[in-house]
Design a protein around this motif. Structure first.
Motif, PDB file in Angstrom:
ATOM      1  N   ALA A  14     -43.671  47.407  31.573  1.00 42.28           N
ATOM      2  CA  ALA A  14     -42.397  47.727  30.928  1.00 42.28           C
ATOM      3  C   ALA A  14     -42.647  48.475  29.623  1.00 42.28           C
ATOM      4  O   ALA A  14     -43.563  48.143  28.868  1.00 42.28           O
ATOM      5  CB  ALA A  14     -41.616  46.450  30.658  1.00 42.28           C
ATOM      6  N   GLY A  15     -41.857  49.506  29.418  1.00 41.35           N
ATOM      7  CA  GLY A  15     -42.028  50.359  28.253  1.00 41.35           C
ATOM      8  C   GLY A  15     -42.907  51.563  28.502  1.00 41.35           C
ATOM      9  O   GLY A  15     -42.962  52.472  27.671  1.00 41.35           O
ATOM     10  N   SER A  61     -27.523  54.659  33.957  1.00 42.70           N
ATOM     11  CA  SER A  61     -28.591  53.677  33.771  1.00 42.70           C
ATOM     12  C   SER A  61     -29.916  54.306  33.340  1.00 42.70           C
ATOM     13  O   SER A  61     -30.800  53.597  32.834  1.00 42.70           O
ATOM     14  CB  SER A  61     -28.807  52.886  35.064  1.00 42.70           C
ATOM     15  OG  SER A  61     -29.136  53.759  36.130  1.00 42.70           O
ATOM     16  N   ARG A  65     -33.598  58.184  29.112  1.00 40.55           N
ATOM     17  CA  ARG A  65     -34.952  57.698  29.404  1.00 40.55           C
ATOM     18  C   ARG A  65     -35.648  58.578  30.440  1.00 40.55           C
ATOM     19  O   ARG A  65     -36.867  58.744  30.383  1.00 40.55           O
ATOM     20  CB  ARG A  65     -34.894  56.266  29.929  1.00 40.55           C
ATOM     21  CG  ARG A  65     -34.293  55.268  28.972  1.00 40.55           C
ATOM     22  CD  ARG A  65     -34.444  53.839  29.499  1.00 40.55           C
ATOM     23  NE  ARG A  65     -33.755  53.626  30.752  1.00 40.55           N
ATOM     24  CZ  ARG A  65     -34.335  53.201  31.874  1.00 40.55           C
ATOM     25  NH1 ARG A  65     -35.637  52.942  31.892  1.00 40.55           N
ATOM     26  NH2 ARG A  65     -33.621  53.012  32.974  1.00 40.55           N
ATOM     27  N   SER A  83     -39.836  54.747  28.904  1.00 39.24           N
ATOM     28  CA  SER A  83     -39.226  53.459  28.560  1.00 39.24           C
ATOM     29  C   SER A  83     -38.814  52.693  29.809  1.00 39.24           C
ATOM     30  O   SER A  83     -37.684  52.180  29.904  1.00 39.24           O
ATOM     31  CB  SER A  83     -38.015  53.687  27.650  1.00 39.24           C
ATOM     32  OG  SER A  83     -38.377  54.374  26.479  1.00 39.24           O
ATOM     33  N   LEU A  84     -39.710  52.612  30.741  1.00 38.35           N
ATOM     34  CA  LEU A  84     -39.397  51.994  32.027  1.00 38.35           C
ATOM     35  C   LEU A  84     -39.109  50.511  31.873  1.00 38.35           C
ATOM     36  O   LEU A  84     -39.705  49.819  31.028  1.00 38.35           O
ATOM     37  CB  LEU A  84     -40.536  52.214  33.008  1.00 38.35           C
ATOM     38  CG  LEU A  84     -40.566  53.621  33.625  1.00 38.35           C
ATOM     39  CD1 LEU A  84     -41.929  53.934  34.208  1.00 38.35           C
ATOM     40  CD2 LEU A  84     -39.483  53.767  34.682  1.00 38.35           C
ATOM     41  N   LYS A  85     -38.189  50.031  32.705  1.00 33.60           N
ATOM     42  CA  LYS A  85     -37.774  48.636  32.692  1.00 33.60           C
ATOM     43  C   LYS A  85     -38.051  48.022  34.066  1.00 33.60           C
ATOM     44  O   LYS A  85     -38.087  48.752  35.070  1.00 33.60           O
ATOM     45  CB  LYS A  85     -36.280  48.548  32.401  1.00 33.60           C
ATOM     46  CG  LYS A  85     -35.840  49.236  31.126  1.00 33.60           C
ATOM     47  CD  LYS A  85     -34.332  49.203  31.003  1.00 33.60           C
ATOM     48  CE  LYS A  85     -33.854  49.921  29.753  1.00 33.60           C
ATOM     49  NZ  LYS A  85     -32.366  49.894  29.625  1.00 33.60           N
ATOM     50  N   PRO A  86     -38.195  46.714  34.133  1.00 34.17           N
ATOM     51  CA  PRO A  86     -38.403  46.077  35.443  1.00 34.17           C
ATOM     52  C   PRO A  86     -37.302  46.428  36.444  1.00 34.17           C
ATOM     53  O   PRO A  86     -37.578  46.553  37.648  1.00 34.17           O
ATOM     54  CB  PRO A  86     -38.402  44.593  35.104  1.00 34.17           C
ATOM     55  CG  PRO A  86     -38.930  44.533  33.715  1.00 34.17           C
ATOM     56  CD  PRO A  86     -38.355  45.749  33.039  1.00 34.17           C
ATOM     57  N   GLU A  87     -36.095  46.633  35.979  1.00 34.16           N
ATOM     58  CA  GLU A  87     -34.995  46.962  36.886  1.00 34.16           C
ATOM     59  C   GLU A  87     -35.093  48.386  37.429  1.00 34.16           C
ATOM     60  O   GLU A  87     -34.302  48.779  38.287  1.00 34.16           O
ATOM     61  CB  GLU A  87     -33.633  46.751  36.214  1.00 34.16           C
ATOM     62  CG  GLU A  87     -33.489  47.399  34.856  1.00 34.16           C
ATOM     63  CD  GLU A  87     -33.765  46.437  33.716  1.00 34.16           C
ATOM     64  OE1 GLU A  87     -34.751  45.672  33.796  1.00 34.16           O
ATOM     65  OE2 GLU A  87     -32.984  46.469  32.735  1.00 34.16           O
ATOM     66  N   ASP A  88     -36.035  49.176  36.943  1.00 32.51           N
ATOM     67  CA  ASP A  88     -36.283  50.502  37.515  1.00 32.51           C
ATOM     68  C   ASP A  88     -37.171  50.421  38.754  1.00 32.51           C
ATOM     69  O   ASP A  88     -37.387  51.434  39.430  1.00 32.51           O
ATOM     70  CB  ASP A  88     -36.957  51.421  36.491  1.00 32.51           C
ATOM     71  CG  ASP A  88     -36.057  51.735  35.315  1.00 32.51           C
ATOM     72  OD1 ASP A  88     -36.559  51.734  34.175  1.00 32.51           O
ATOM     73  OD2 ASP A  88     -34.857  51.992  35.541  1.00 32.51           O
ATOM     74  N   VAL A 120     -42.386  48.300  38.040  1.00 40.28           N
ATOM     75  CA  VAL A 120     -42.470  48.089  36.599  1.00 40.28           C
ATOM     76  C   VAL A 120     -42.606  46.590  36.352  1.00 40.28           C
ATOM     77  O   VAL A 120     -41.705  45.817  36.696  1.00 40.28           O
ATOM     78  CB  VAL A 120     -41.241  48.639  35.870  1.00 40.28           C
ATOM     79  CG1 VAL A 120     -41.412  48.495  34.361  1.00 40.28           C
ATOM     80  CG2 VAL A 120     -41.011  50.104  36.237  1.00 40.28           C
ATOM     81  N   SER A 122     -43.028  43.173  33.987  1.00 36.38           N
ATOM     82  CA  SER A 122     -42.495  42.720  32.688  1.00 36.38           C
ATOM     83  C   SER A 122     -43.581  42.082  31.826  1.00 36.38           C
ATOM     84  O   SER A 122     -44.687  41.861  32.267  1.00 36.38           O
ATOM     85  CB  SER A 122     -41.387  41.701  32.931  1.00 36.38           C
ATOM     86  OG  SER A 122     -41.867  40.623  33.708  1.00 36.38           O
TER      87      SER A 122
END
Length: 122
Positions: A14-15, A61, A65, A83-88, A120, A122
């Motif tokens: 993440a990130g 969403s 980013r 800035s990737l997130k787990p939900e990506d 991604v 966390s």
């Protein structure tokens, strides 16, 4: 033969960042887009770009980013993901549309790639 071949997926924290590529062959598309499908969810629009002029469209969403771009000489479209997130986390698909549409976010696409996995952690 029309082909869309994605590459660049992988595992990232993440990130972090990843850059996806989609090489198109056999046709020149009016619109190129990226979509994604997470496990248990429907496929959703991520971003699109008009091949001529380069106008871009983004899902809310990912706005701010992700950046979609194209290289006309290489017939390739890119998706820079920051800035990737787990939900990506999802399988990301490249798609091409042969005709103009007023809403690339909602349009049907004519050709699809095989997809590339983005995970991604966390």
């Amino acid at each position: 033969q029309v082909q869309l071949v994605e590459s660049g997926g992988g595992l990232v924290q993440a990130g972090g960042s990843l850059k996806l590529s989609c090489a198109a062959s056999g046709r020149t598309f009016y619109t190129m887009g990226w979509h994604r499908q997470a496990p248990g969810k429907e496929r959703e629009f991520v971003a699109a770009i008009l091949w001529s002029g380069g106008t871009t469209y983004y899902a809310d969403s990912v706005k701010g980013r992700f950046t979609i771009s194209r290289d006309n000489a290489k017939n390739t479209v890119y998706l820079q993901m920051n800035s990737l997130k787990p939900e990506d986390t999802a399988v990301y698909y490249c798609a091409g549309r042969l005709t103009w549409t007023v809403a690339p976010q909602k349009a049907e696409y004519d050709y699809w790639g095989q997809g590339t996995q983005v995970t991604v952690s966390s």
